[in-house]
Design an enzyme around this catalytic site. Structure first.
Site, short mmCIF file in Angstrom:
data_model
loop_
_atom_site.label_atom_id
_atom_site.label_comp_id
_atom_site.label_asym_id
_atom_site.label_seq_id
_atom_site.Cartn_x
_atom_site.Cartn_y
_atom_site.Cartn_z
N LYS A 10 0.86 -1.20 0.00
CA LYS A 10 0.00 0.00 0.00
C LYS A 10 0.89 1.24 0.00
O LYS A 10 1.75 1.39 0.86
CB LYS A 10 -0.93 0.00 1.22
CG LYS A 10 -1.76 1.29 1.34
CD LYS A 10 -2.78 1.24 2.48
CE LYS A 10 -3.47 2.60 2.66
NZ LYS A 10 -4.43 2.63 3.79
N ARG B 51 -7.85 -0.12 0.30
CA ARG B 51 -8.37 -1.35 -0.34
C ARG B 51 -8.70 -1.12 -1.80
O ARG B 51 -8.67 -2.04 -2.60
CB ARG B 51 -9.58 -1.86 0.46
CG ARG B 51 -10.76 -0.96 0.47
CD ARG B 51 -11.73 -1.28 1.61
NE ARG B 51 -11.16 -0.99 2.92
CZ ARG B 51 -11.73 -1.30 4.07
NH1 ARG B 51 -12.89 -1.91 4.09
NH2 ARG B 51 -11.14 -1.01 5.21
N ASP C 246 -12.29 7.35 3.18
CA ASP C 246 -11.13 7.01 4.01
C ASP C 246 -10.79 5.52 3.92
O ASP C 246 -9.74 5.10 4.41
CB ASP C 246 -11.40 7.43 5.46
CG ASP C 246 -10.13 7.51 6.29
OD1 ASP C 246 -9.03 7.47 5.70
OD2 ASP C 246 -10.23 7.62 7.53
N ASP D 138 -2.57 10.08 3.77
CA ASP D 138 -3.99 9.74 3.84
C ASP D 138 -4.70 10.75 4.75
O ASP D 138 -4.66 10.63 5.98
CB ASP D 138 -4.16 8.31 4.38
CG ASP D 138 -5.63 7.90 4.49
OD1 ASP D 138 -6.49 8.64 3.97
OD2 ASP D 138 -5.89 6.84 5.08
N ASP E 162 1.31 5.90 5.78
CA ASP E 162 0.36 5.06 5.06
C ASP E 162 0.99 4.44 3.79
O ASP E 162 0.30 3.79 3.01
CB ASP E 162 -0.90 5.85 4.72
CG ASP E 162 -2.15 5.00 4.76
OD1 ASP E 162 -2.10 3.89 5.32
OD2 ASP E 162 -3.19 5.44 4.22
N LYS F 78 -10.23 12.79 8.11
CA LYS F 78 -9.77 12.35 9.42
C LYS F 78 -9.67 13.56 10.36
O LYS F 78 -9.51 14.69 9.90
CB LYS F 78 -8.37 11.72 9.30
CG LYS F 78 -8.33 10.36 8.64
CD LYS F 78 -6.92 9.80 8.66
CE LYS F 78 -6.80 8.49 7.90
NZ LYS F 78 -7.53 7.38 8.52
N GLU G 25 -9.63 3.98 1.50
CA GLU G 25 -9.05 4.15 0.17
C GLU G 25 -8.00 3.09 -0.15
O GLU G 25 -7.80 2.73 -1.31
CB GLU G 25 -8.42 5.55 0.06
CG GLU G 25 -6.99 5.71 0.62
CD GLU G 25 -6.86 5.42 2.11
OE1 GLU G 25 -7.87 5.52 2.83
OE2 GLU G 25 -5.75 5.06 2.56
N1 BES Z 1 -4.64 4.38 6.59
C1 BES Z 1 -5.82 4.09 7.32
C2 BES Z 1 -5.61 3.01 8.37
C3 BES Z 1 -4.66 3.31 9.49
C4 BES Z 1 -5.12 3.69 10.73
C5 BES Z 1 -3.30 3.14 9.32
C6 BES Z 1 -4.25 3.93 11.76
C7 BES Z 1 -2.41 3.38 10.34
C8 BES Z 1 -2.88 3.77 11.56
C9 BES Z 1 -6.92 3.60 6.38
O1 BES Z 1 -6.90 4.11 5.10
C10 BES Z 1 -8.22 3.99 6.99
O2 BES Z 1 -8.45 5.15 7.13
N2 BES Z 1 -9.03 2.99 7.34
C11 BES Z 1 -10.31 3.20 7.91
C12 BES Z 1 -11.26 2.26 7.22
C13 BES Z 1 -12.71 2.53 7.51
C14 BES Z 1 -13.15 3.88 6.98
C15 BES Z 1 -13.54 1.42 6.87
C16 BES Z 1 -10.22 2.86 9.40
O3 BES Z 1 -9.51 1.93 9.79
O4 BES Z 1 -10.85 3.58 10.17
ZN ZN Z 2 -4.99 4.72 4.40
ZN ZN Z 3 -7.90 6.00 4.96
#
Ligand code: BES
Ligand code: ZN
Ligand code: ZN
Length: 499
Positions: free
Chosen positions: A264, A350, A346, A269, A287, A276, A348
């Site tokens: 990834k 996947r 968010d 992000d 990220d 966020k 993104e």
């Molecule tokens: N990059 C984040 C996940 C993340 C969180 C990485 C904390 C490192 C530390 C990812 O893109 C994300 O925002 N995921 C969301 C998914 C949700 C919206 C389904 C999450 O985990 O809240």
């Molecule tokens: Zn992310």
């Molecule tokens: Zn994200």
């Protein structure tokens, strides 16, 4: 750090400090290690008074000269002999390096001599080297003045008879220490400096130096390839995306056996329109830690000249927000042909990975794929900073990964991809939705979503959202990027090379 293997019989300059490893009770790890009279009596006294017992990771620093003319001694406890393992070397060496730096020791030596079971010791040599390099790492690029002290050299003393095997272990240890620190550097670069184009340039440079091929595709080419989901994520940003494809063919006579690594590569992000909070955004330069892991693993694999074919793919972009960005409620396409309802901009990672794994299988013909991604906060919540979540669709491939992780020492935990949960990412108006909402098992949903785009190829998904980044410093690393994944991917490639 300059690391050298030195034959015990050869003359050598004394290091500032000598590390002396002792099992609980005082037995020397290196039976052939020579201690002069005064050192022996000092040790005897420490053992008698129980000031030093040799229990695991106990460290006693002494500021005296010994027979080898080192000015300082570091007695290091290994714990019970029967329970001493390579894994413990990590803990012990990290703590030792921290201690040496505390006393501003510039050079140190450690002996592996007179040991009967050399075959068992060889992996410890590699781990000792790796750990010393990781423990000494600092990211100082942006400091106008750094007062950080470094251990400059480490000498490993060995018996002549084991020199060849130990040299291979030292070489591999250095290579993995450098690669892991390279991944840390990439992660620690702030997102205003490391944008997708820079990440691509750094990959090209790594390829030139280590000996692997790198192709970089720009935004027009990404669209021409049909990477619709990836492009939707990327399109709000001013800094354009890049698809980075790295290839190393170490087994050209079996050119159709190709392992795929997908990282990834969100260089930032923000969450996009599903923005966020500041607290969650502040470390989001990390990220792209999955991308860093695959780039650095390629560096190590190519430098080691492993007889294996590997293709590594990074869909690098930023998740920003703009009037022309994608929105919650949009239905987008993907390279694999499935339509996706965007429930959160968010989620993104996947989307970029869906296209990247599809590309890796269909365009690069990988027959086994590992993706590694800072994918979900849920993985971090469930497993913390030391345990990577691992999911997959093939038990045999998973067993290989587990073996590789056992060698690297990076801890993974198997999470089942429950088919029943697939319901949660179904939609009435699109083939899939990119999020199942707040009360769903987020870590598994991420894995299931990516799995939809790689149904027929052995695949593993590593969620490193918790393990890629350290909020606090430890003996092994300062706060910041940890370089997780590099060594496991390397050992997996090595395992498959010898399979
Ligand atoms: N990059 C984040 C996940 C993340 C969180 C990485 C904390 C490192 C530390 C990812 O893109 C994300 O925002 N995921 C969301 C998914 C949700 C919206 C389904 C999450 O985990 O809240
Ligand atoms: Zn992310
Ligand atoms: Zn994200």
């Amino acid at each position: 750090m300059n690391i050298q293997l030195i034959n015990a019989s050869a003359p050598r300059d004394a290091a500032d400090a000598r590390m002396i490893w002792l099992y609980e009770g005082g037995e020397l790890f290196s039976p052939a290690e020579k201690l002069d009279e005064s050192t022996q009596s000092l040790l005897r006294e420490m053992l008698e008074t129980q000031q030093f017992t040799g229990k695991e990771a106990q460290i006693q620093y002494v500021n005296i000269a010994d027979a080898a003319k080192s000015k300082k001694l570091l007695f290091v406890g290994l714990g019970e002999k029967s329970r001493f393992t390579t894994g413990k070397v990590r803990k012990i060496v990290a703590k030792s390096v921290k201690e040496l730096k505390k006393y501003r020791v510039k050079s140190a030596e450690i002996a592996f001599i007179g040991i009967e079971n050399a075959a068992q010791i060889t992996p410890m040599v590699s781990v000792c080297v790796q750990t010393a390099m990781l423990a000494d790492y600092a990211f100082e690029k942006f400091l106008s003045k750094s007062d950080k002290f470094h251990l400059e050299s480490l000498h490993i003393i060995c018996d002549d008879a084991h020199a060849a095997a130990f040299q291979a272990a030292v070489t591999e240890g250095v290579l993995l220490g450098e690669a892991t620190n390279f991944a840390r550097d990439l992660v620690n670069e702030p997102a205003n400096v490391l944008v997708p184009v820079t990440l691509a340039e750094k990959s090209v440079q790594a390829g030139k130096e280590a000996g692997f091929d790198v192709q970089v595709y720009d935004e027009q080419q990404i669209q021409a390839l049909g990477m619709k989901a990836f492009y939707e994520v990327a399109k709000a940003a001013l800094n354009p995306p890049r698809l980075i494809v790295m290839k190393y063919m170490g087994k050209p006579d079996k050119a159709d056996e190709i392992i795929g690594f997908v990282g990834k590569g969100l260089t930032y992000d923000s969450g996009g329109l599903s923005l966020k909070s500041n607290e969650h955004m502040i470390d989001m330069k990390n990220d792209m830690a999955g991308a860093a892991a695959v780039i650095a693993a390629m560096q190590a694999i190519a430098r080691a000249k492993l007889p294996v074919n590997v293709v590594a793919v990074v869909a690098a972009c930023e998740n920003m927000l703009a009037v022309h960005g994608y929105r919650p409620g949009d239905i987008i396409g993907s390279m694999g042909g499935k339509s996706i309802l965007i429930k959160s901009t968010d989620a993104e990672g996947r989307l970029t990975l869906a296209d990247a794994v599809y590309y890796t299988v269909h365009n690069e013909k990988a027959c086994k794929v590992v993706d590694i991604a800072t994918l979900t906060g849920a993985a971090s919540k469930a497993f913390g900073t030391l345990l990577t979540a691992a999911m997959g669709n093939d038990a045999a491939f998973y067993a290989e990964l587990e073996q590789a992780a056992g060698v690297s020492g990076e801890k993974i935990c198997h999470v089942p991809l429950m088919e029943e949960y697939k319901e949660l990412i179904k939609s009435d108006i699109a083939d899939l939705s990119n999020s199942a909402g707040p009360n769903s098992p987020g870590m598994i949903m991420g894995g299931l979503f990516i799995g939809e785009f790689i149904p027929d190829t052995p695949w593993i998904h590593l969620d490193i959202a918790g393990t890629a980044w350290a909020d606090k410093k430890s003996d092994h690393s300062p706060a910041g990027g940890t370089g997780v994944g590099v060594r496991t991917l390397y050992y997996l490639a090595k395992l498959l090379a010898n399979a």
